[in-house]
Design an enzyme around this catalytic site. Structure first.
Site, PDB file in Angstrom:
ATOM      1  CD  GLN A 181       3.702  -6.171  -7.762  1.00  0.00           C
ATOM      2  OE1 GLN A 181       3.107  -5.826  -8.774  1.00  0.00           O
ATOM      3  NE2 GLN A 181       3.698  -5.446  -6.663  1.00  0.00           N
ATOM      4  CB  SER A 198      -1.656  -8.543  -1.439  1.00  0.00           C
ATOM      5  OG  SER A 198      -2.312  -7.509  -0.759  1.00  0.00           O
ATOM      6  CB  ALA A 199      -7.304  -8.573  -2.665  1.00  0.00           C
ATOM      7  CG  HIS A 200      -3.395  -3.821  -2.134  1.00  0.00           C
ATOM      8  ND1 HIS A 200      -2.920  -4.763  -1.259  1.00  0.00           N
ATOM      9  CD2 HIS A 200      -2.351  -3.005  -2.397  1.00  0.00           C
ATOM     10  CE1 HIS A 200      -1.653  -4.517  -1.001  1.00  0.00           C
ATOM     11  NE2 HIS A 200      -1.277  -3.466  -1.673  1.00  0.00           N
ATOM     12  CB  CYS A 324      16.315  11.356  -2.387  1.00  0.00           C
ATOM     13  SG  CYS A 324      16.019  10.972  -4.111  1.00  0.00           S
TER      14      CYS A 324
END
Length: 465
Positions: A181, A198-200, A324
């Site tokens: 993050q 993580s690249a995305h 939920c």
């Protein structure tokens, strides 16, 4: 349509798109081959590794590319544990780590290893001293590895990585940092031993992760391996994706200072205005030590899934940690560890380039949407009045999902006199968080819980005002 879920996946950065298309033409060959096309591919791979290593703050030969951030985490944990198996078999993790870390810890425990989970406070941060104490296990088995995220993916709270890294160094324990993050905003400070990302998450393509392992860290890659990526990530490299990931990481870092200040101001506006515009809201996460683009809040008497659908109809894409909205029907483990309200939970994470006008419109739409959901659920709209009714009442909410048990509690709390109690029978796991949170927000006393006759849990609340 404003997209406010960058913490799940950031939109592809224009530089990533350009690099991806270019490398599809130039980087399709096997970088392990010696002919011209292979050499060209190798140059692209080496340049991407150098750029990524510079952004991470490590040597190029310490960094490998993986098929995802989750794979990087799993490879890092399994390799570090195997490399230190003669030292110990215990892993220390925080209670709010990403599920990839917690799943790896569960797998380690299932194989006979030991796991220590460090709690967090209501802001979502660990106490560095408590984490340090968890490294000293006495006769319970030596610690082989510690894991701590740089910043939380659900509430944005930054962790005291530098302090924990120093404690790990003093204890002789390597520290793996999940920087998914935060890496787009800057390098992780402190003497970490392993780092995954993580690249995305920063605007690169999906399907590319990275794992950095400092020189000197005992590491033994697990599973079948080959000669690629130092044996730590076997298989043919996704070279176009890797090139795009590295190019976009460099690009977002160049923009980080300006965007951080701009997005932080927009998030500060959301944090300040939401409690003013919407009654009975809890904004969670650290207000200062946090990611600049992320804010999370929870709304009493609101079904999270319905709230997300209504916001989607208004053109806003947001996320939630409410039970939920989860396939497991349990509240987010992060909100649970923090002990905060989980119902009606909304996570807003602004991507680079978010317009101030979109945030203003979100603040206009949100109060109307929340009020509509509460009205449909029959939520109370006024404080409890004085009552001369029975000293205790029982509310049967078995088989009903939150926020219904909380709504039913709020409806009847005014029917008992001050000092009287209401017992709520519920079998929804979210009630364990939401009923105490309701008590704190409404100034009532949460007495406790016990197993209910016939199943479920009995939650007892005493009226004090």
């Amino acid at each position: 349509m404003p997209y406010f879920d960058a913490a799940s996946a950031a939109p592809l950065h224009p530089v990533a798109r350009q690099a991806l298309l270019a490398s599809l033409d130039e980087g399709w060959a096997d970088p392990a081959r010696l002919y011209r096309e292979g050499r060209r591919a190798r140059l692209l791979l080496d340049a991407a590794r150098e750029a990524a290593a510079e952004a991470v703050g490590c040597r190029a030969d310490e960094l490998v590319f993986t098929p995802s951030g989750t794979r990087a985490v799993h490879a890092g944990i399994s390799g570090a544990l195997a490399g230190r198996r003669r030292v110990g078999n215990r892993i220390v993790v925080s209670a709010v780590e990403h599920s990839s870390v917690l799943h790896a810890a569960e797998s380690h425990a299932a194989a006979g290893g030991a796991v220590t989970e460090v709690p967090v406070g209501r802001t979502g941060a660990v106490d560095a001293d408590v984490f340090a104490a968890a490294l000293d296990t006495g006769d319970a088995g030596a610690v082989a590895l510690a894991c701590l995220q740089s910043a939380n993916h659900e509430v944005g709270t930054e962790q005291p990585v530098a302090e924990v890294a120093e404690a790990c160094r003093a204890a002789g324990v390597p520290l793996l940092v999940d920087a998914a993050q935060s890496l787009g905003w800057g390098p992780v400070e402190g003497g970490w031993s392993l780092l995954a990302a993580s690249a995305h998450k920063w605007g690169g393509p999906a399907g590319v992760g990275l794992l950095a392992v400092r020189k000197g860290v005992r590491f033994a890659p697990q599973g079948p391996s080959d000669e690629r990526e130092s044996g730590r990530a076997p298989g043919f490299e996704n070279l176009p994706g890797i090139v795009a990931a590295a190019a976009s990481l460099r690009a977002v870092r160049a923009e980080a200072a300006a965007e951080e200040a701009r997005l932080r101001a927009l998030v500060d506006r959301i944090r300040a205005r939401v409690p003013e515009l919407v009654p009975d809201v809890e904004v969670v996460g650290d207000p200062v030590r946090r990611l600049p683009h992320l804010v999370t809040f929870s709304c009493l008497y609101v079904d999270g899934e319905t709230l997300l659908h209504e916001l989607d109809r208004e053109g806003f894409s947001v996320s939630s940690g409410s039970s939920c909205t989860s396939s497991t029907l349990t509240p987010s483990h992060v909100l649970r560890a923090m002990g905060v309200l989980s119902e009606g939970n909304v996570r807003v994470s602004l991507p680079t380039g978010t317009a101030a006008e979109d945030v203003d419109r979100f603040l206009e739409v949100l109060p109307v949407v929340v009020a509509g959901v509460r009205e449909r659920l029959g939520a109370p709209t006024s404080a409890p009045a004085a009552a001369q009714g029975p000293d205790s009442l029982v509310v049967d909410a078995l088989g009903r999902r939150c926020p219904i048990p909380v709504i039913e509690l709020a409806k009847v709390i005014g029917d008992v006199p001050v000092g009287g109690t209401v017992t709520v029978l519920a079998d929804d796991a979210a009630a364990r968080l939401d009923i105490p949170a309701w008590c704190e927000m409404r100034g009532q006393e949460y007495v406790g819980e016990s197993a209910a006759v016939g199943g479920g849990v009995a939650y007892v609340v005493r009226r004090v005002s």
